[in-house]
Design an enzyme around this catalytic site. Structure first.
Site, mmCIF file in Angstrom:
data_model
loop_
_atom_site.group_PDB
_atom_site.id
_atom_site.type_symbol
_atom_site.label_atom_id
_atom_site.label_comp_id
_atom_site.label_asym_id
_atom_site.label_seq_id
_atom_site.Cartn_x
_atom_site.Cartn_y
_atom_site.Cartn_z
ATOM 1 N NE ARG A 60 -4.098 -1.715 -0.225
ATOM 2 C CZ ARG A 60 -4.125 -2.842 -0.927
ATOM 3 N NH1 ARG A 60 -3.050 -3.238 -1.590
ATOM 4 N NH2 ARG A 60 -5.215 -3.574 -0.990
ATOM 5 C CG LEU A 61 4.503 1.591 1.436
ATOM 6 C CD1 LEU A 61 5.958 1.284 1.767
ATOM 7 C CD2 LEU A 61 3.963 2.681 2.367
#
Length: 214
Positions: free
Chosen positions: A192-193
């Site tokens: 989720r970066l």
């Protein structure tokens, strides 16, 4: 055990996105991504969400189809008397979102709208299949109707009426152009970066690029 909605997740690993990767012109960058979506043969790559606001501040969103873009903006076509048409007449600010899941990409566009020229709307209208042109007359978009049969009856009447005639563009139907002040390119990344690059139009017409935290 069956998964719950909260359990649904996908790790995005296809590629990254950095300032050095992108074109300083967001319209050129959009074209590159759009062409890649076309090459990937995604289903309806020109489908986009458009969000508007009612006079009392309630947001509304729906899917429409992009039908053209250049450095003036992004164009779609609609009935000007529809909910979105009336809302944009009162508040021309809108937001668009493209979601290309197979490429793990999203593009978000914010800006004001204006009507396309009469000639642009005519050119697109007359490029449509006959029944699509008739449909623009048959449907009073967003208005309540009693049944499906009412709509089909209108269409049958129009097919008979215009079987040997040209179908003119309705005066209440045409193009709307979203003129962006912001365009964000989002590339999914692992854990989720995600990569998010935001273009903002400056007063001199140039664009500033910044990276946003995911």
């Amino acid at each position: 055990m069956d998964k719950t909605i909260a359990d649904l997740r996908k790790d995005y690993t296809l590629q990254g996105l950095s300032v050095s990767d992108v074109n300083p012109n967001p319209f050129i960058q959009f074209k590159q991504w759009f062409d890649q979506a076309l090459s990937a043969q995604l289903p309806e790559p020109n489908a986009m969400t458009i969000a508007t606001v009612t006079p009392d501040g309630k947001p509304r969103a729906r899917m429409v189809l992009l039908k053209g873009f250049d450095e003036r903006g992004f164009v779609f076509y609609t009935n000007y008397n529809s909910h979105k048409g009336q809302e944009l007449a009162q508040n021309p600010q809108a937001s668009l979102v493209f979601w290309w899941a197979e490429l793990e990409r999203q593009v978000r566009i914010c800006g004001r709208t204006e009507k396309a020229s009469e000639s642009e709307s005519d050119e697109y209208f007359y490029s449509r299949p006959l029944n699509s042109r008739l449909g623009a007359w048959a449907s009073n978009q967003s208005e309540v109707i009693e049944s499906r049969e009412v709509l089909e009856q209108r269409m049958q009447e129009l097919q008979i009426k215009y079987q040997n005639q040209d179908v003119q563009r309705p005066p209440h139907w045409g193009g709307l152009r979203v003129i962006p002040t912001e365009i964000e390119f989002w590339q999914g990344r692992s854990n989720r970066l995600h990569d998010r690059l935001l273009y903002t139009r400056l007063d001199d017409g140039s664009w500033k690029i910044v990276r946003l935290s995911p």
